[in-house]
Design a protein around this motif. Structure first.
Motif, mmCIF file in Angstrom:
data_model
loop_
_atom_site.group_PDB
_atom_site.id
_atom_site.type_symbol
_atom_site.label_atom_id
_atom_site.label_comp_id
_atom_site.label_asym_id
_atom_site.label_seq_id
_atom_site.Cartn_x
_atom_site.Cartn_y
_atom_site.Cartn_z
ATOM 1 N N ASP A 412 0.891 -0.967 -0.594
ATOM 2 C CA ASP A 412 -0.139 -0.271 0.178
ATOM 3 C C ASP A 412 0.347 1.494 -0.080
ATOM 4 O O ASP A 412 1.373 0.953 1.048
ATOM 5 C CB ASP A 412 -0.608 -0.112 1.502
ATOM 6 C CG ASP A 412 -1.348 0.655 0.905
ATOM 7 O OD1 ASP A 412 -1.955 2.489 0.368
ATOM 8 O OD2 ASP A 412 -2.413 0.884 2.487
ATOM 9 N N GLN A 416 1.801 10.899 -3.859
ATOM 10 C CA GLN A 416 1.522 11.998 -3.996
ATOM 11 C C GLN A 416 2.171 12.556 -5.685
ATOM 12 O O GLN A 416 3.833 12.631 -5.737
ATOM 13 C CB GLN A 416 1.364 13.636 -3.312
ATOM 14 C CG GLN A 416 1.204 13.274 -1.807
ATOM 15 C CD GLN A 416 0.700 14.932 -0.996
ATOM 16 O OE1 GLN A 416 2.187 15.301 -0.548
ATOM 17 N NE2 GLN A 416 0.548 14.605 -0.310
ATOM 18 N N ASN A 522 -10.510 13.632 -2.425
ATOM 19 C CA ASN A 522 -10.234 12.021 -2.519
ATOM 20 C C ASN A 522 -11.582 11.111 -3.551
ATOM 21 O O ASN A 522 -12.242 10.470 -2.625
ATOM 22 C CB ASN A 522 -9.499 11.602 -2.218
ATOM 23 C CG ASN A 522 -8.465 10.455 -3.367
ATOM 24 O OD1 ASN A 522 -8.538 9.811 -4.326
ATOM 25 N ND2 ASN A 522 -7.257 10.807 -3.124
ATOM 26 N N ARG A 527 -7.240 13.595 -7.025
ATOM 27 C CA ARG A 527 -8.015 15.098 -6.510
ATOM 28 C C ARG A 527 -8.164 15.947 -6.882
ATOM 29 O O ARG A 527 -8.393 16.203 -7.859
ATOM 30 C CB ARG A 527 -5.742 14.946 -6.170
ATOM 31 C CG ARG A 527 -5.920 15.549 -4.719
ATOM 32 C CD ARG A 527 -4.677 15.975 -5.046
ATOM 33 N NE ARG A 527 -3.592 16.744 -4.655
ATOM 34 C CZ ARG A 527 -2.391 16.996 -4.613
ATOM 35 N NH1 ARG A 527 -0.974 15.811 -4.350
ATOM 36 N NH2 ARG A 527 -2.037 18.245 -4.540
HETATM 37 C C1 WT7 Z 1 -3.348 12.155 -1.944
HETATM 38 C C2 WT7 Z 1 -1.914 12.533 -3.257
HETATM 39 C C3 WT7 Z 1 -0.382 9.009 -4.920
HETATM 40 C C4 WT7 Z 1 -0.612 8.588 -6.494
HETATM 41 C C5 WT7 Z 1 -1.465 8.794 -6.579
HETATM 42 C C6 WT7 Z 1 -2.735 10.111 -6.292
HETATM 43 C C7 WT7 Z 1 -3.651 10.747 -1.279
HETATM 44 C C8 WT7 Z 1 -2.340 8.424 -2.360
HETATM 45 C C9 WT7 Z 1 -2.721 7.157 -0.822
HETATM 46 C C10 WT7 Z 1 -2.360 5.404 -0.170
HETATM 47 C C11 WT7 Z 1 -3.864 6.555 0.926
HETATM 48 C C12 WT7 Z 1 -2.910 7.962 -0.262
HETATM 49 C C13 WT7 Z 1 -3.644 11.264 -0.306
HETATM 50 C C14 WT7 Z 1 -2.459 11.969 -0.817
HETATM 51 N N1 WT7 Z 1 -3.209 8.597 -0.745
HETATM 52 N N2 WT7 Z 1 -1.987 7.234 -2.264
HETATM 53 N N3 WT7 Z 1 -1.674 4.632 -0.572
HETATM 54 N N4 WT7 Z 1 -2.970 5.550 1.280
HETATM 55 N N5 WT7 Z 1 -3.691 7.876 0.604
HETATM 56 O O1 WT7 Z 1 -1.489 11.124 -6.345
HETATM 57 O O2 WT7 Z 1 -3.298 12.321 -6.964
HETATM 58 O O3 WT7 Z 1 -1.465 13.602 -5.701
HETATM 59 O O4 WT7 Z 1 -3.228 12.301 -4.798
HETATM 60 O O5 WT7 Z 1 -3.713 11.195 -2.108
HETATM 61 O O6 WT7 Z 1 -4.184 11.872 0.501
HETATM 62 O O7 WT7 Z 1 -1.962 13.615 -0.835
HETATM 63 P P1 WT7 Z 1 -2.378 12.568 -5.504
#
Ligand code: WT7
Length: 649
Positions: A412, A416, A522, A527
């Motif tokens: 997991d 970001q 989300n 996002r």
């Molecule tokens: C946000 C970032 C990472 C690439 C895809 C999204 C959430 C992302 C997880 C995880 C919990 C997660 C966070 C973060 N997020 N991966 N494994 N567990 N939350 O990238 O669009 O920049 O979004 O996605 O909230 O801040 P992004």
């Protein structure tokens, strides 16, 4: 969504030798310790796996106050050379770089070797040059999930142009805003895209965007062959304009800190920000994280189901896998077309070894039942991963048991757009897992939890997630607006990078991301700034005010709940609700479609006029028994009206 998570619920890593070749538990401990004790030495050693035109002697060079982030500053390299040419030069030209699995399982796929990839990238690079693009120019890429999208990214990197990929689901207005923001003079697109047999009118969307902004040239890849308009002098068919271009194109020597790409992402305020990544640090970060997090071995087939329009696609379809000489699968379609077994059918067909997807897809497929999985031989799978949002333990277990046969490790991965690559995860051969927890920090990463006053929390605690030291893959700025970069990420807690996420650390040092603590939601791993949806709504002639919040959604993780007040004289109706939904889709794109529209005569505000979002969130969650203190509201009776009209019952 059932979310029972327990700190002491371990899933042990498999004892078998089929995992963990790249990093055992003891290696993780010593490498993590070294990455903190001597970052220069550690990152110089990782960087050594890449080809450098000039090897860097300065490794870490960053400061968070004032914010100035540099890595490998005096090094020179080209990431396209590292992703493509060097593998060909090393004699691996026959190895498959990309497997293309088309939208329809009956359509013909493609296997593209590294040598073919080199030829294709050179053709695209010389075509971009022919149209006038050069080092430092911004090139917008608005493409379906076809290999030409990857060729275009690598072609930009090759000639030193900065790519700005826009997800194919975004609207003409969103394209126009992004093209304008980074003053991009070129767009690479396709006639149309295909998703679940539905046509995505890419070129038509570009045409509409170009009624608002102008560019020098649009390069159009023919994909579906559908009817589109071409404007003389501006629009060029790729298959025509690429005729006769040179079959050589040297990789432009880039300074490590030369920009590589811009990627727009939503924040809590304003329009999406153009997050900027540079060449050297991003190259090292994606190469290293791919190698260790996915425990990659030569010859394996890796499948990341993300779109190249998101950072996950940039880092783990393109730059991470290809720099490692891996075989990456690229899928044009959707998980439920022609049926709910499409992912598993493709895993079986291509003997996928490592599979990486989002919780929203897992939950959607879980709902369709495990028979769709059981139909297929998934014995090639060795590692399965999750990214994009918190994965609820129930979905984690289903994924582990049915897709991973109860044996394959699940990672997991928390990260970001701004972090460039994976930051927190368990490593498959090193760590036991806990369903619902991302796990432990990757090499060089120093997470810190702080309370709302900025006081540091030690040991087992819950707070706001910050990162105290820079890492090579960190975004360097917001394109054209460094103050906004500082304001967004480094001002909440001075001297630290603030992620915007809430997080808990348990007694074993495992991190559990609890979700955004700002006004970002989300939705299906995408996002979305609530402010963006609000801005779109108030652009409608009938809307006076709008307030948008997220609420828990069984499949999407979070859904979009909009409170709308209308202008005097306008009446709420089902019809208007439908129109507003369409309006938001048109303004932003289908991913922003409101799930609930709640017309209300007024919004709950304090006497100073501030909207009390806490109350709106509670009502959207259908949890209005515990609204907390409402005495500061200018008109407390608003709350009763809102509860009566709640949409999420
Ligand atoms: C946000 C970032 C990472 C690439 C895809 C999204 C959430 C992302 C997880 C995880 C919990 C997660 C966070 C973060 N997020 N991966 N494994 N567990 N939350 O990238 O669009 O920049 O979004 O996605 O909230 O801040 P992004």
């Amino acid at each position: 969504m059932s979310n029972t998570a327990h700190d002491d619920e371990w899933v042990r890593k498999p004892a078998s030798a089929s995992v963990g070749t790249n990093c055992t538990a003891a290696q993780y401990d010593s490498m993590y310790a070294e990455s903190l004790a001597d970052p220069d030495r550690f990152w110089a050693a990782q960087a050594d796996r890449l080809d450098w035109i000039k090897r860097p002697t300065k490794i870490a060079g960053w400061n968070y106050d004032p914010v100035d982030i540099r890595w490998f500053e005096d090094g020179k390299l080209n990431i396209c050379h590292n992703a493509v040419d060097r593998h060909v030069a090393a004699g691996h030209g026959d190895r498959v770089a990309l497997i293309f699995e088309p939208d329809s399982p009956d359509a013909e796929g493609r296997h593209i070797t590294y040598a073919q990839l080199q030829t294709e990238v050179i053709r695209m690079a010389n075509t971009l040059k022919k149209l006038g693009a050069k080092k430092g120019d911004r090139v917008t890429i608005y493409m379906p999930m076809i290999p030409e999208g990857v060729f275009a990214m690598l072609a930009c990197a090759r000639i030193g142009a900065i790519h700005s990929v826009i997800f194919g689901g975004f609207s003409p207005d969103a394209i126009a805003g992004r093209v304008e923001d980074c003053e991009s003079d070129w767009i690479v697109t396709a006639d149309q895209g295909l998703r679940g047999s539905k046509i995505v009118p890419l070129k038509a969307n570009v045409d509409e965007a170009l009624e608002k902004v102008s560019v020098k040239a649009v390069l159009v890849v023919r994909h579906t062959g559908g009817e589109i308009a071409m404007r003389e002098g501006r629009d060029h068919w790729y298959h025509e304009v690429s005729q006769g271009v040179d079959d050589e194109c040297p990789c432009e020597p880039m300074d490590a800190e030369d920009p590589l790409f811009i990627l727009y992402t939503s924040g809590s305020t304003g329009s999406p920000k153009g997050v900027l990544h540079t060449t050297g640090g991003y190259a090292v970060w994606t190469e290293t994280t791919f190698r260790y997090v996915f425990d990659y071995r030569p010859g394996e087939v890796f499948w990341c189901t993300a779109d190249i329009g998101w950072v996950t696609g940039h880092s783990y379809i393109v730059y991470g896998p290809l720099q490692n000489g891996a075989t990456a699968l690229m899928f044009e379609g959707v998980p439920n077309y022609p049926d709910h077994d499409r992912f598993w059918a493709a895993c079986e067909k291509h003997k996928v070894n490592i599979f990486y997807t989002a919780p929203t897809a897992i939950r959607a497929l879980m709902r369709e039942g495990e028979a769709h999985v059981a139909k297929h031989d998934l014995s090639s799978l060795r590692l399965i991963g999750s990214v994009g949002e918190p994965i609820n333990p129930e979905a984690w277990r289903w994924y582990h048991e049915h897709v991973g046969a109860g044996a394959v490790p699940v990672i997991d991965t928390w990260w970001q757009t701004e972090t460039g690559g994976v930051m927190i995860t368990t490593l498959p051969g090193a760590h036991d897992m806990k369903p619902g927890s991302a796990g432990l920090p990757f090499f060089g990463i120093c997470p810190q939890l702080v309370d709302n006053d900025g006081d540091v929390l030690e040991g087992a605690a819950a707070g706001n997630l910050c990162i105290t030291r820079s890492w090579p893959g960190q975004a360097r700025t917001v394109y054209g607006d460094h103050d906004r970069f500082i304001q967004t990420y480094f001002s909440t807690y001075a001297g630290k990078y603030f992620t915007g996420d809430g997080c808990r650390r348990d007694a074993d040092g495992y991190y559990w991301i609890t979700g955004r603590v700002d006004d970002v939601i989300n939705v299906s791993g995408h996002r979305m700034g609530t402010a963006e949806v609000e801005s779109a709504l108030v652009l409608h002639a009938y809307v006076s005010e709008a307030a948008v919040v997220g609420y828990p959604h069984d499949i999407k993780g979070q859904g979009i709940y909009c409170y709308v007040t209308l202008k005097v004289g306008e009446e709420p109706s089902e019809e208007l609700a439908g129109e507003l939904r369409q309006w938001v889709r048109k303004e932003i794109g289908p991913i922003a479609t409101p799930d609930h529209l709640h017309f209300t005569p007024a919004l709950p505000k304090t006497r100073s006029g501030k909207i009390m979002r806490r109350i709106l969130r509670k009502i959207a969650e259908n949890d209005f028994g515990s609204l907390g203190d409402t005495s500061t509201l200018a008109d407390p009776s608003v709350v009763e009206t809102l509860i009566e009209g709640r949409q999420n019952r």
